[in-house]
Scaffold this motif. Structure first.
Motif, PDB file in Angstrom:
ATOM      1  N   GLU A 115      16.393 -53.915   4.007  1.00 23.48           N
ATOM      2  CA  GLU A 115      16.658 -55.461   4.088  1.00 23.48           C
ATOM      3  C   GLU A 115      18.055 -55.922   3.301  1.00 23.48           C
ATOM      4  O   GLU A 115      18.586 -57.008   3.773  1.00 23.48           O
ATOM      5  N   GLN A 116      17.931 -55.617   2.148  1.00 27.92           N
ATOM      6  CA  GLN A 116      18.889 -56.119   1.123  1.00 27.92           C
ATOM      7  C   GLN A 116      20.326 -55.732   1.697  1.00 27.92           C
ATOM      8  O   GLN A 116      21.269 -56.381   1.517  1.00 27.92           O
ATOM      9  N   HIS A 131      21.297 -57.868   4.531  1.00 31.39           N
ATOM     10  CA  HIS A 131      21.736 -59.405   3.788  1.00 31.39           C
ATOM     11  C   HIS A 131      22.899 -59.174   3.052  1.00 31.39           C
ATOM     12  O   HIS A 131      24.053 -60.208   3.205  1.00 31.39           O
ATOM     13  N   LYS A 148      15.234 -58.499  13.361  1.00 33.86           N
ATOM     14  CA  LYS A 148      16.165 -57.432  12.604  1.00 33.86           C
ATOM     15  C   LYS A 148      17.541 -57.612  13.434  1.00 33.86           C
ATOM     16  O   LYS A 148      17.527 -57.801  14.571  1.00 33.86           O
ATOM     17  N   LYS A 192      12.506 -49.739   2.321  1.00 39.67           N
ATOM     18  CA  LYS A 192      12.495 -50.957   3.394  1.00 39.67           C
ATOM     19  C   LYS A 192      13.199 -51.961   2.478  1.00 39.67           C
ATOM     20  O   LYS A 192      13.861 -52.756   3.223  1.00 39.67           O
ATOM     21  N   ASN A 193      12.835 -52.163   1.300  1.00 39.13           N
ATOM     22  CA  ASN A 193      13.660 -53.401   0.593  1.00 39.13           C
ATOM     23  C   ASN A 193      15.129 -53.031   0.609  1.00 39.13           C
ATOM     24  O   ASN A 193      15.888 -54.098   0.935  1.00 39.13           O
TER      25      ASN A 193
END
Length: 808
Positions: free
Chosen positions: A638-639, A642, A448, A634-635
């Motif tokens: 994460e994105q 990124h 993380k 959650k996606n």
């Protein structure tokens, strides 16, 4: 369909689509031991990622033969196109999450209908005249390193005959969407190139049974590709996250301010205002929904309380605010902000357990012995008054035998007493944690990242977030509170309780991981979470353990909410990673709607009600909604990470020059290897046909790739496409490994230099300068170049091995 599901002739489950090969998809059904493989678009029957579908099982051999035939036809067509000099973009095969090319599936099926589809789902992408745009438009997928830009379709002198345009979605799992030209900007047909880098959001509105693609409408023009605000909005749209204000009707359900606790609550709740209660959270946290207290008793016993914000007191069932909170499902934590599940008046004020103010709470209080064993448990609604808002670093300072920092303010109690409480809680948490792992729990934490933003919101620093003992202290008591509540509501409402389960790993992927580990000389027992943890613990090298844990994450499934009435077999309740028979979420109702339901069920128990107020089907529906929203959040998280990492890397490459970092080989196959950049948690795959090599050799004995660099071979965004063309033109192909091996001189000593299996620690790259030889095997450490392609959405972080033989 419902009748057929009930009599066992059809099965229901959630569909997921392979990111790399869009024609492959899978359905996970609670009633079956294995996933159902869906081959091709026709058998998917217009179902989309995340749909709840009804599936009919088909003959596995028939489907497998059909797949192999189609794959062979595709390969023949590819070979023919290559010989004619066409289609220079090659097809990339990966071991993506559900690649079944090597392994025959246990179950195959076809979707016969869609039971439930997420409402309001939008897709972002670029708008094109022709669906066949650029080299990536055919059935073959481009590698992330292929930077060829998609060009608009053919432009005729007069495009007035065109009635439909195509949205090419950012998410490869989504279908192309046919858009009426009337929805496009007025000048789109006159100059399509003007919009080739414009990001639009669209929604599918209908999908006829005889159409390969759905029809839809444009919802908005988000903006130009590459802008942070545009990319961020695309992330929210693709993950169906609501970033809108609460309606006036919802806000009307909030109490008027200033608000004080009604007198009747003091008469009906347990008064804990005199207890030394405090919170421990991230430094920037505003929604403080959990607090702790500990009191020493006689006989070396303790009273320990976990106090959770009483959100359900304010969030009444079936109000407009309740409806909107359920629609959101969860708070979404992005790098730069939080999109809350509840209005800020509740999140940050009335529900937040801020220090020095009286708050309503739902509490779990245990009597424990000195080893953290529970002797007695009490559940109830309380009134508390926190004495301190501590950050994890504050508590860690005490654990490290230092004082609380002067920035940590304590009210109504002494600083020394709070410090002693932290030490007592830490002592108990160590015992509880040790016992939990002795009982078979598994620790699997992915990398993380944390970011520091400047005044303009730009990332100026990034680092890997490290869990400390203070984090684990809080984790231990929150886990125990969730388990205690799960046991309570499951006992009273065995048909309607809302629990959370974690299924065992996907068997095929786990077997592949165990096989890889065994080939490296490490025995992994994956039969239970406990044996898996014990296998990791037995590895002496922390470096080796680190890599194997990264690989072991891939077979794991995500935990899901469920209604206990959905299963006749109580073994289905198991939480694999925690290795406990039942678990739920109770400790974060400010940011998770599932916790609100659990609070309401616990409240019904305390009121002596025989029913919890929810039917089984209602709980099942809420669980499905919460699962989807949690996955989306959650996606998006994460994105967002990124996106900001890409922004950070692009900025420092401009100011500091090329980004060269250490990487580690995770896994090696005959023509590719996977790597990890620990500094940023980046994983990537390196293909031999994209490297500037004289030749390469796959050594089956020690599972390594031996490469021979060209003297001036440079691999980067500018060269990788040309390298692939050259390698194809000269027939230096990946699948000719045997022929290449014959060309390698026997004097190349590196090929007989086998590393012993089971070695402890990393190998630095084995280099032989005379013939520019480099050897890659699992645990090898080497240098890579990181380059960001900001002309794609989302931006791509390309990672290239550095040729160690270059003179500059």
């Amino acid at each position: 369909m419902i009748e057929a599901i009930e009599n066992g002739t059809l099965y229901q489950g959630i569909l997921r689509i392979n990111r790399r090969t869009r024609t492959d998809s899978y359905v996970t059904s609670d009633d079956l031991e294995y996933d159902i493989y869906i081959q091709g678009l026709r058998d998917r029957n217009r179902a989309l990622e995340g749909d709840m579908v009804a599936v009919r099982l088909l003959n596995v051999d028939t489907i497998w033969d059909r797949k192999k035939y189609k794959d062979s036809q595709k390969n023949q067509n590819q070979s023919s196109e290559d010989k004619n000099g066409c289609n220079v973009g090659i097809e990339i095969e990966t071991d993506d999450e559900d690649n079944v090319d090597k392994n025959k599936p246990k179950l195959c099926g076809q979707v016969v209908g869609i039971l439930h589809r997420m409402e309001g789902q939008q897709y972002t992408g670029t708008l094109n005249i022709d669906r066949h745009v650029g080299p990536s438009s055919d059935s073959k997928e481009k590698d992330d390193d292929d930077d060829t830009n998609d060009e608009p379709g053919p432009i005729t002198p007069n495009n007035n005959h065109i009635r439909l345009l195509w949205l090419r979605p950012t998410d490869k799992r989504a279908p192309f969407i046919a858009i009426p030209v009337s929805h496009a900007p007025d000048d789109f047909l006159k100059d399509p190139s003007k919009y080739k880098n414009e990001i639009f959001a669209a929604k599918a509105t209908r999908w006829p049974i005889d159409s390969q693609f759905p029809f839809g409408k444009l919802m908005s023009d988000i903006g130009p590709l590459g802008e942070m605000a545009v990319e961020a909005e695309s992330i929210l749209a693709n993950n169906n996250i609501q970033d809108t204000d609460f309606s006036s009707k919802a806000l009307n359900a909030l109490p008027k301010t200033p608000w004080t606790i009604p007198e009747k609550e003091y008469k009906t709740r347990r008064d804990l205002r005199s207890e030394r209660i405090f919170t421990i959270d991230p430094e920037t946290a505003k929604d403080l929904d959990d607090a702790l207290h500990i009191t020493r008793l006689e006989n070396q016993q303790y009273e320990v309380g976990v106090h959770i914000a009483d959100v359900s007191y304010f969030l009444k069932r079936n109000t407009q605010l309740d409806v909107e909170a359920k629609d959101r499902g969860t708070s979404t934590y992005l790098v730069d902000r939080v999109i809350p599940m509840l209005p800020s008046l509740l999140c940050e004020q009335l529900c937040s357990l801020n220090p020095g103010v009286e708050r309503l709470a739902f509490s779990v209080i245990w009597k424990m012995d000195s080893a953290g064993n529970i002797l007695d448990t009490w559940f109830g609604r309380t009134i508390i008054k926190s004495c301190a808002k501590l950050a994890y670093d504050d508590a860690q300072s005490v654990i490290d035998k230092n004082d609380l920092p002067t920035t940590a303010k304590v009210v109504d109690h002494s600083v020394a007493s709070v410090e002693q409480d932290i030490l007592d809680l830490h002592k108990l948490s160590l015992c509880m944690r040790k016992r939990r792992y002795e009982n078979g729990a598994l620790s699997m934490n992915s990398i993380k990242l944390s970011f520091k933003l400047d005044d303009d919101g730009e990332p100026e620093k990034v680092w890997v977030y490290q869990l400390k003992e203070a984090n684990r202290l809080i984790e231990e008591f929150m886990l125990r509170a969730n388990m205690s509540v799960a046991e309570k509501i499951c006992e009273h409402y065995p048909g309607e309780a809302m629990l959370r389960r974690h299924e065992p790993p996907i068997e095929r992927r786990l077997d592949e991981f165990i096989s890889v580990a065994q080939s490296l000389g490490y025995y992994i027992d994956g039969s239970t979470s406990g044996t898996l943890q014990a296998s990791f613990d037995a590895i002496e090298s922390e470096d080796v353990k680190y890599v194997l844990r990264i690989l072991a994450i891939k077979p794991m499934r995500r935990a899901k909410y469920f209604c206990v009435g959905s299963f006749d077999d109580t073994s289905k309740y198991l939480h694999f990673a925690l290795n406990v028979p039942m678990y739920t979420h109770f400790t974060s109702p400010i940011r998770r709607y599932a916790d609100v339901i659990v609070h309401r069920q616990l409240e019904s128990i305390l009121q002596g009600k025989d029913e919890c107020g929810y039917q089984k089907k209602t709980v099942q529906s809420i669980a499905l909604q919460c699962n989807r929203k949690k996955d989306g959040a959650k996606n998006a998280q994460e994105q967002s990470g990124h996106l900001y990492l890409s922004r950070y890397l692009a900025r420092i490459s401009q100011t500091d020059g090329p980004i060269i970092r250490d990487a580690i080989v995770l896994q090696v196959n005959s023509d590719v290897f996977d790597l990890l950049v620990p500094d940023y948690g980046l994983e990537s795959r390196v293909y031999m046909d994209a490297m500037p090599l004289e030749r390469f050799h796959y050594d089956t004995d020690d599972n390594s790739l031996v490469v021979f660099w060209k003297e001036d071979g440079v691999m980067n965004m500018d060269t990788v496409g040309k390298i692939r063309e050259i390698n194809k033109a000269t027939n230096d192909k990946i699948d000719n490994a045997a022929e290449k091996e014959q060309n390698i001189p026997e004097s190349d000593s590196a090929l007989s230099n086998k590393s012993p299996k089971g070695h402890q620690g990393f190998d630095h790259c084995h280099l032989e300068t005379s013939n520019r030889m480099q050897k890659f095997k699992t645990f090898t450490k080497f240098k890579v170049l990181i380059q960001v392609n900001t002309e794609r959405t989302p931006p791509i972080n390309n990672i290239y091995p550095v040729n160690p033989f270059l003179k500059k």
